[in-house]
Design an enzyme around this catalytic site. Structure first.
Site, PDB file in Angstrom:
ATOM      1  N   THR A 178       0.727  -1.231  -0.047  1.00 40.35           N
ATOM      2  CA  THR A 178      -0.132   0.058  -0.008  1.00 40.35           C
ATOM      3  C   THR A 178       0.973   1.193  -0.112  1.00 40.35           C
ATOM      4  OG1 THR A 178      -1.627  -1.012   1.440  1.00 40.35           O
ATOM      5  CG2 THR A 178      -1.415   1.158   1.683  1.00 40.35           C
ATOM      6  N   ARG A 206     -14.176  -7.311   0.702  1.00 44.05           N
ATOM      7  CA  ARG A 206     -13.569  -6.987   2.049  1.00 44.05           C
ATOM      8  C   ARG A 206     -12.819  -5.709   1.686  1.00 44.05           C
ATOM      9  NH1 ARG A 206      -8.016  -5.128   3.019  1.00 44.05           N
ATOM     10  NH2 ARG A 206      -7.708  -5.405   4.975  1.00 44.05           N
ATOM     11  N   GLY A 208     -10.470  -2.424   3.359  1.00 44.55           N
ATOM     12  CA  GLY A 208      -9.556  -2.378   4.454  1.00 44.55           C
ATOM     13  C   GLY A 208      -9.559  -0.906   5.047  1.00 44.55           C
ATOM     14  N   ASP A 209      -8.675  -0.470   5.642  1.00 51.46           N
ATOM     15  CA  ASP A 209      -8.745   0.697   6.424  1.00 51.46           C
ATOM     16  C   ASP A 209      -8.449   1.900   5.581  1.00 51.46           C
ATOM     17  OD1 ASP A 209      -6.141  -0.567   6.140  1.00 51.46           O
ATOM     18  OD2 ASP A 209      -5.321   1.120   7.200  1.00 51.46           O
ATOM     19  N   THR A 229      -0.111   1.804   7.062  1.00 44.21           N
ATOM     20  CA  THR A 229       0.093   0.800   6.154  1.00 44.21           C
ATOM     21  C   THR A 229       0.273  -0.573   7.088  1.00 44.21           C
ATOM     22  OG1 THR A 229       1.267  -0.344   4.682  1.00 44.21           O
ATOM     23  CG2 THR A 229       2.301   1.252   5.841  1.00 44.21           C
ATOM     24  N   GLY A 230      -0.488  -1.636   6.780  1.00 37.39           N
ATOM     25  CA  GLY A 230      -0.384  -2.842   7.545  1.00 37.39           C
ATOM     26  C   GLY A 230      -1.847  -3.357   7.573  1.00 37.39           C
ATOM     27  N   GLY A 232      -5.186  -3.909   7.929  1.00 37.49           N
ATOM     28  CA  GLY A 232      -6.178  -2.799   7.906  1.00 37.49           C
ATOM     29  C   GLY A 232      -7.217  -2.941   9.209  1.00 37.49           C
TER      30      GLY A 232
HETATM   31  N1  ASP Z   1      -3.855  -1.521   5.250  1.00 36.46           N
HETATM   32  C1  ASP Z   1      -4.050  -2.174   3.770  1.00 36.46           C
HETATM   33  C2  ASP Z   1      -5.534  -2.928   3.956  1.00 36.46           C
HETATM   34  O1  ASP Z   1      -5.598  -3.627   5.137  1.00 36.46           O
HETATM   35  C3  ASP Z   1      -2.862  -3.092   3.259  1.00 36.46           C
HETATM   36  C4  ASP Z   1      -1.494  -2.480   3.634  1.00 36.46           C
HETATM   37  O2  ASP Z   1      -1.327  -1.460   4.097  1.00 36.46           O
HETATM   38  O3  ASP Z   1      -0.709  -3.196   3.078  1.00 36.46           O
HETATM   39  O4  ASP Z   1      -6.144  -3.112   2.961  1.00 36.46           O
END
Ligand code: ASP
Length: 313
Positions: A178, A206, A208-209, A229-230, A232
């Protein structure tokens, strides 16, 4: 107009280990990050807005197939790409977001257009694409997002025992993440932007955040601008981006302390990832609780951007 400005970007956080990164690959990451931050930096240096700077920095990463956003977005279980994006203006608290975008070349341009040309905050799926067409946003065939690497990544996950949705960075750093950017311009205005393909093999639409204002993205001139990022689901539970702003506002925390505290809260519920944030004085923080985060930053008094990957850098 003051002379203070700054920008930070990320290209995803996760299991990014030196042992898995060839020198060539590492160099490619660093070059891509440099290109992105340079595009935002030059806008800010020339007196441009933080919104234009974060958008430009994110577009560079969306157009590269290296990151999980735009061109390089990961595949869903249905073998489509469903992208999320959001952008926020710290001066007005205006924001725009898109989700379940399947044919929009640059989801961040879409988010900016929602912010500026609609009376809404979040548009999704087919309706979002109708809106995009009305506003001359570039629409591409789904084939544009079909990269061999992402396709292979989906097949591997589908063939695995649990067939679960996985984060882009889980255990294999040949996949990148991301993207996001935060900036302060010379007029003292903050902005934040985030764009993502979400999780490989995600099902049931789905989301995400990234397109959730307050979770993955927030900007408020009174405090700071944040992009996450991570994983979500954890950022959504904690409303991380807004929480960082609130810790600065209500507890008078520094940006450093507020972002570290947010990462502590993430760790406490077993979430993983990182955040980038810049406050209204141009101070930048980029903490994480994982092995690495593709990231870069530049402040008005720096000679050149600093580009980093691993946690210990
Ligand atoms: N935060 C993003 C999600 O969960 C994924 C990512 O940051 O790699 O969709």
């Amino acid at each position: 107009m003051k002379n203070n400005f700054g920008i930070a970007i990320h290209g995803g956080a996760g299991t990014i280990l030196r042992k898995n990164l060839t020198p060539k690959l590492e160099q490619q990451f660093r070059t891509a990050l440099r290109l992105s931050i340079e595009s935002g930096k030059s806008i800010l240096e020339n007196g441009g807005t933080s919104l234009d700077a974060v958008q430009a920095a994110v577009v560079v990463m969306e157009d590269s197939d290296q990151f999980n956003a735009g061109k390089g977005a990961v595949f869903t279980n249905d073998e489509t790409n469903e992208m999320d994006s959001s952008i926020m203006c710290g001066k007005t608290l205006a924001c725009g977001c898109g989700t379940l975008l399947r044919h929009i070349k640059n989801p961040i341009i879409f988010a900016r257009t929602v912010m500026e040309k609609s009376e809404h905050v979040l548009l999704a799926s087919d309706g979002a694409e109708q809106f995009a067409k009305l506003h001359d946003i570039e629409i591409v065939d789904a084939k544009y997002f079909h990269t061999k690497r992402r396709w292979f990544q989906l097949q591997v996950v589908k063939e695995s025992d649990d067939n679960k949705a996985i984060l882009d960075h889980d255990g294999d750093n040949s996949k990148h993440g991301t993207v996001g950017a935060v900036a302060l311009d010379k007029d003292g205005n903050l902005a934040a932007a985030t764009s993502s393909g979400g999780m490989t093999n995600k099902k049931y639409n789905r989301i995400g955040d990234t397109p959730m204002i307050g979770a993955g993205t927030y900007a408020d001139n009174a405090t700071c601008a944040v992009s996450t990022t991570g994983h979500g689901e954890y950022f959504m539970r904690l409303v991380t981006a807004k929480d960082i702003c609130d810790m600065i506002s209500y507890k008078q925390f520094s940006i450093d302390l507020a972002t570290k505290e947010a990462i502590k809260k993430l760790t406490a519920i077993d979430g993983s990832g990182g955040v980038i944030a810049i406050d209204n004085n141009g101070n930048i923080a980029m903490p994480m609780n994982c092995a690495g985060m593709y990231r870069a930053s530049f402040s008005a008094d720096d000679k050149e951007p600093s580009v980093k990957i691993f946690v210990e850098e």
